[in-house]
Design a protein around this motif. Structure first.
Motif, PDB file in Angstrom:
ATOM      1  N   SER A 150      13.908 -13.971 -29.126  1.00  0.00           N
ATOM      2  CA  SER A 150      12.700 -14.677 -28.492  1.00  0.00           C
ATOM      3  C   SER A 150      12.714 -14.192 -26.815  1.00  0.00           C
ATOM      4  CB  SER A 150      12.785 -16.058 -28.725  1.00  0.00           C
ATOM      5  OG  SER A 150      13.783 -16.758 -27.975  1.00  0.00           O
ATOM      6  N   GLY A 151      11.579 -14.668 -26.352  1.00  0.00           N
ATOM      7  CA  GLY A 151      11.379 -14.368 -25.201  1.00  0.00           C
ATOM      8  C   GLY A 151      12.271 -15.557 -24.255  1.00  0.00           C
ATOM      9  N   THR A 152      12.481 -16.591 -24.762  1.00  0.00           N
ATOM     10  CA  THR A 152      13.182 -17.665 -24.342  1.00  0.00           C
ATOM     11  C   THR A 152      14.689 -17.172 -24.186  1.00  0.00           C
ATOM     12  OG1 THR A 152      11.859 -19.297 -25.578  1.00  0.00           O
ATOM     13  CG2 THR A 152      14.111 -20.031 -24.683  1.00  0.00           C
TER      14      THR A 152
ATOM     15  N   LEU B  80      15.241 -14.474 -21.625  1.00  0.00           N
ATOM     16  CA  LEU B  80      15.358 -15.106 -20.237  1.00  0.00           C
ATOM     17  C   LEU B  80      17.133 -15.781 -19.991  1.00  0.00           C
ATOM     18  CD1 LEU B  80      12.202 -17.144 -19.687  1.00  0.00           C
ATOM     19  CD2 LEU B  80      13.089 -15.203 -18.226  1.00  0.00           C
TER      20      LEU B  80
ATOM     21  N   SER C 118       4.470 -22.507 -15.159  1.00  0.00           N
ATOM     22  CA  SER C 118       4.614 -21.442 -16.342  1.00  0.00           C
ATOM     23  C   SER C 118       4.786 -22.134 -17.563  1.00  0.00           C
ATOM     24  CB  SER C 118       5.965 -20.616 -16.030  1.00  0.00           C
ATOM     25  OG  SER C 118       6.274 -19.559 -16.846  1.00  0.00           O
ATOM     26  N   PHE C 119       4.976 -21.456 -18.692  1.00  0.00           N
ATOM     27  CA  PHE C 119       5.461 -21.958 -19.809  1.00  0.00           C
ATOM     28  C   PHE C 119       6.842 -22.522 -19.570  1.00  0.00           C
ATOM     29  CE2 PHE C 119       7.857 -21.213 -24.017  1.00  0.00           C
ATOM     30  CZ  PHE C 119       7.080 -22.466 -24.694  1.00  0.00           C
TER      31      PHE C 119
ATOM     32  N   VAL D  99       6.991 -15.095 -12.683  1.00  0.00           N
ATOM     33  CA  VAL D  99       6.367 -14.867 -13.904  1.00  0.00           C
ATOM     34  C   VAL D  99       4.919 -14.193 -13.768  1.00  0.00           C
ATOM     35  CG1 VAL D  99       5.342 -16.457 -15.999  1.00  0.00           C
ATOM     36  CG2 VAL D  99       7.289 -17.334 -14.433  1.00  0.00           C
TER      37      VAL D  99
ATOM     38  N   CYS E  59       6.960 -12.082 -20.264  1.00  0.00           N
ATOM     39  CA  CYS E  59       6.666 -12.568 -21.474  1.00  0.00           C
ATOM     40  C   CYS E  59       5.099 -12.709 -21.572  1.00  0.00           C
ATOM     41  CB  CYS E  59       7.042 -13.943 -21.736  1.00  0.00           C
ATOM     42  SG  CYS E  59       8.797 -14.064 -21.925  1.00  0.00           S
ATOM     43  N   GLN E  60       4.441 -12.588 -20.846  1.00  0.00           N
ATOM     44  CA  GLN E  60       2.902 -12.477 -20.973  1.00  0.00           C
ATOM     45  C   GLN E  60       2.147 -11.292 -20.652  1.00  0.00           C
ATOM     46  OE1 GLN E  60       0.904 -16.105 -19.362  1.00  0.00           O
ATOM     47  NE2 GLN E  60       2.339 -17.391 -20.354  1.00  0.00           N
TER      48      GLN E  60
ATOM     49  N   SER F 193       8.243 -11.447 -24.690  1.00  0.00           N
ATOM     50  CA  SER F 193       8.159 -12.295 -25.925  1.00  0.00           C
ATOM     51  C   SER F 193       7.589 -11.446 -26.847  1.00  0.00           C
ATOM     52  CB  SER F 193       7.719 -13.698 -25.506  1.00  0.00           C
ATOM     53  OG  SER F 193       7.248 -14.338 -26.621  1.00  0.00           O
TER      54      SER F 193
ATOM     55  N   PHE G 143       6.316 -13.563 -29.437  1.00  0.00           N
ATOM     56  CA  PHE G 143       5.500 -14.453 -29.917  1.00  0.00           C
ATOM     57  C   PHE G 143       4.203 -14.336 -30.675  1.00  0.00           C
ATOM     58  CE2 PHE G 143       2.982 -18.520 -29.721  1.00  0.00           C
ATOM     59  CZ  PHE G 143       3.863 -19.270 -30.610  1.00  0.00           C
TER      60      PHE G 143
ATOM     61  N   LYS H 296       1.255 -13.234 -28.190  1.00  0.00           N
ATOM     62  CA  LYS H 296       1.273 -12.223 -27.166  1.00  0.00           C
ATOM     63  C   LYS H 296       0.454 -11.110 -27.517  1.00  0.00           C
ATOM     64  CE  LYS H 296       4.214 -14.931 -25.146  1.00  0.00           C
ATOM     65  NZ  LYS H 296       3.766 -16.349 -24.639  1.00  0.00           N
TER      66      LYS H 296
ATOM     67  N   GLY I  33      10.569 -13.181 -31.607  1.00  0.00           N
ATOM     68  CA  GLY I  33      11.234 -12.171 -30.995  1.00  0.00           C
ATOM     69  C   GLY I  33      11.204 -11.896 -29.628  1.00  0.00           C
TER      70      GLY I  33
HETATM   71  C1  LIG Z   1       5.860 -17.184 -19.336  1.00  0.00           C
HETATM   72  C2  LIG Z   1       6.541 -17.191 -20.739  1.00  0.00           C
HETATM   73  N1  LIG Z   1       7.894 -17.277 -20.608  1.00  0.00           N
HETATM   74  C3  LIG Z   1       8.746 -17.412 -21.579  1.00  0.00           C
HETATM   75  C4  LIG Z   1       8.346 -17.564 -22.761  1.00  0.00           C
HETATM   76  C5  LIG Z   1       8.995 -17.729 -23.945  1.00  0.00           C
HETATM   77  O1  LIG Z   1       8.951 -16.934 -25.026  1.00  0.00           O
HETATM   78  P1  LIG Z   1       9.093 -17.560 -26.417  1.00  0.00           P
HETATM   79  O2  LIG Z   1       8.070 -18.238 -27.062  1.00  0.00           O
HETATM   80  O3  LIG Z   1       9.152 -15.987 -27.476  1.00  0.00           O
HETATM   81  O4  LIG Z   1      10.515 -17.792 -26.567  1.00  0.00           O
HETATM   82  C6  LIG Z   1       6.698 -17.425 -22.819  1.00  0.00           C
HETATM   83  C7  LIG Z   1       6.152 -17.602 -24.330  1.00  0.00           C
HETATM   84  O5  LIG Z   1       5.772 -18.438 -24.951  1.00  0.00           O
HETATM   85  C8  LIG Z   1       6.118 -17.380 -21.782  1.00  0.00           C
HETATM   86  O6  LIG Z   1       4.830 -17.457 -22.066  1.00  0.00           O
END
Ligand SMILES: Cc1ncc(COP(=O)(O)O)c(C=O)c1O
Length: 373
Positions: free
Chosen positions: A59-61, A64, A85-86, A131, A159-160, A181, A183, A186, A194
């Motif tokens: 994942s994007g998480t 990071l 941010s997210f 970000v 991620c974006q 990401s 997701f 995206k 992923g």
């Molecule tokens: C700026 C940002 N960082 C991190 C993430 C985390 O990605 P994911 O949802 O794939 O874990 C996202 C996505 O939602 C994001 O928009």
């Protein structure tokens, strides 16, 4: 006519046969994790994103998280990032026992303010995470300059922003690592979770690969404490079908952004703030975010008219319950707080028609007309 915030079916329909073929290929192979699809995706995206290495992750998480782990970030360290941010951006810093050091945004781009980053640096700073919010790069020239004197690595939260550029360079290719990401919402979305970490540093790439599989290159012999950050073959196969279409999807989103600008002008909606493109940055419009007076009323009005819209993000990190320990209060980061109160994302996906966009903007005009009457 209702207008969804995102219509994934419209993107899927023309690719359906190719995607089902790719999924069938994986099913027939019975190779589900870190197989040939992942290797091919990593190779293909490394070329597209102009980096030496690209590592598929869960994942994007986790992108990071594993990038920070690879840099050895942990308890007692400070990591500077945007308060807006997210959640994952600051959440990952905290999960490693490090302290998120928050900085306000530039009110025009919503991206981290480089002058604020300079003020937030301390001897404990171990990384800076800008970000590239909504699909537009943060001011990487200024950030690289701020980071270079103390020698602090930059991890790009891309991620974006897949395919966005800063002065012609791909987002995620400028810092020591870029985190992406896949997701589904995206611009390049999978059929589930992923992500990807990119880097120009071969040694860092190797470390991230090691950490992705519990720190073991040889099964059951662990050099590091890593995690299960692997991407599935099914995701990789789907993403390989979709990735070649990214340039045309980005172009369609940019065209839609231009159309919105024309429509807002035609409807005389000067009170609405539109996204600004910063010199040097090529925006990919993962989101098209406006600033609107009486935003919550407008949001209710649009939603009851069947028009999808969303607030990204209603609460900046410094006002989140889980970050109370950071000791912030309302007023600390006024630009982020204003953005949280005023911003609203409108539908921008590539398949959106001109008629649908006109419907969105005329509905916004009707809201303000009714208020004036
Ligand atoms: C700026 C940002 N960082 C991190 C993430 C985390 O990605 P994911 O949802 O794939 O874990 C996202 C996505 O939602 C994001 O928009």
């Amino acid at each position: 006519m209702s207008v969804p915030l995102l219509d994934l079916n419209a993107q899927y329909a023309p690719l359906r046969a190719d995607i089902l073929e790719a999924v069938t290929r994986v099913c027939d192979s019975q190779r589900f994790i870190l197989g040939p699809e992942t290797q091919a995706l990593e190779r293909e995206l490394a070329a597209t994103l102009e980096v030496a290495d690209a590592i598929g992750v869960s994942s994007g998480t986790d992108a990071l998280l594993v990038a920070m782990m690879a840099l050895g970030i942990g308890a007692g360290d400070e990591v500077i990032t945007s308060t807006y941010s997210f959640f994952a951006t600051a959440g990952c810093i905290s999960r490693l026992g490090a302290r998120p050091v928050l900085v306000d945004i530039d009110p025009v781009t919503y991206n981290i303010d480089p002058a604020g980053v300079a003020r937030a640096l301390t001897p404990k700073t171990r990384a800076i995470i800008p970000v590239h919010l909504y699909g537009q790069c943060a001011d990487m020239d200024a950030l690289v300059e701020v980071a270079s004197a103390p020698g602090v690595p930059i991890i790009e939260d891309a991620c974006q922003s897949i395919g966005a550029t800063w002065r012609g360079r791909q987002s995620g290719s400028i810092g020591v690592a870029g985190c992406f990401s896949f997701f589904p919402s995206k611009n390049l979305g999978g059929f589930g979770d992923g992500g990807l970490v990119t880097t120009q540093d071969a040694a860092l790439g190797k470390e991230i690969r090691l950490l992705r599989g519990h720190g073991a290159e040889r099964r059951y012999y662990h050099e590091r404490v890593g995690g299960n950050f692997r991407i599935d073959e099914l995701q990789a196969a789907v993403l390989r079908v979709k990735a070649p279409h990214l340039p045309e999807w980005t172009a369609a989103r940019r065209r839609n952004a231009d159309r919105y600008r024309q429509l807002f002008a035609r409807f005389g909606l000067g009170q609405i703030g539109l996204p600004a493109e910063q010199a040097g940055a090529s925006h990919i419009y993962n989101q098209f975010v406006i600033r609107a007076p009486r935003r919550d009323g407008l949001k209710d009005h649009l939603q009851s008219a069947g028009i999808g819209c969303e607030v990204y993000y209603p609460v900046p990190f410094h006002l989140q319950e889980c970050f109370r320990n950071l000791g912030h209060s309302r007023g600390d980061f006024p630009h982020a707080e204003r953005a949280a109160d005023e911003s609203l994302a409108l539908p921008i996906y590539g398949e959106l028609s001109e008629a649908q966009q006109e419907q969105v903007v005329s509905s916004i005009a009707a809201f303000y007309d009714a208020a004036r009457a």
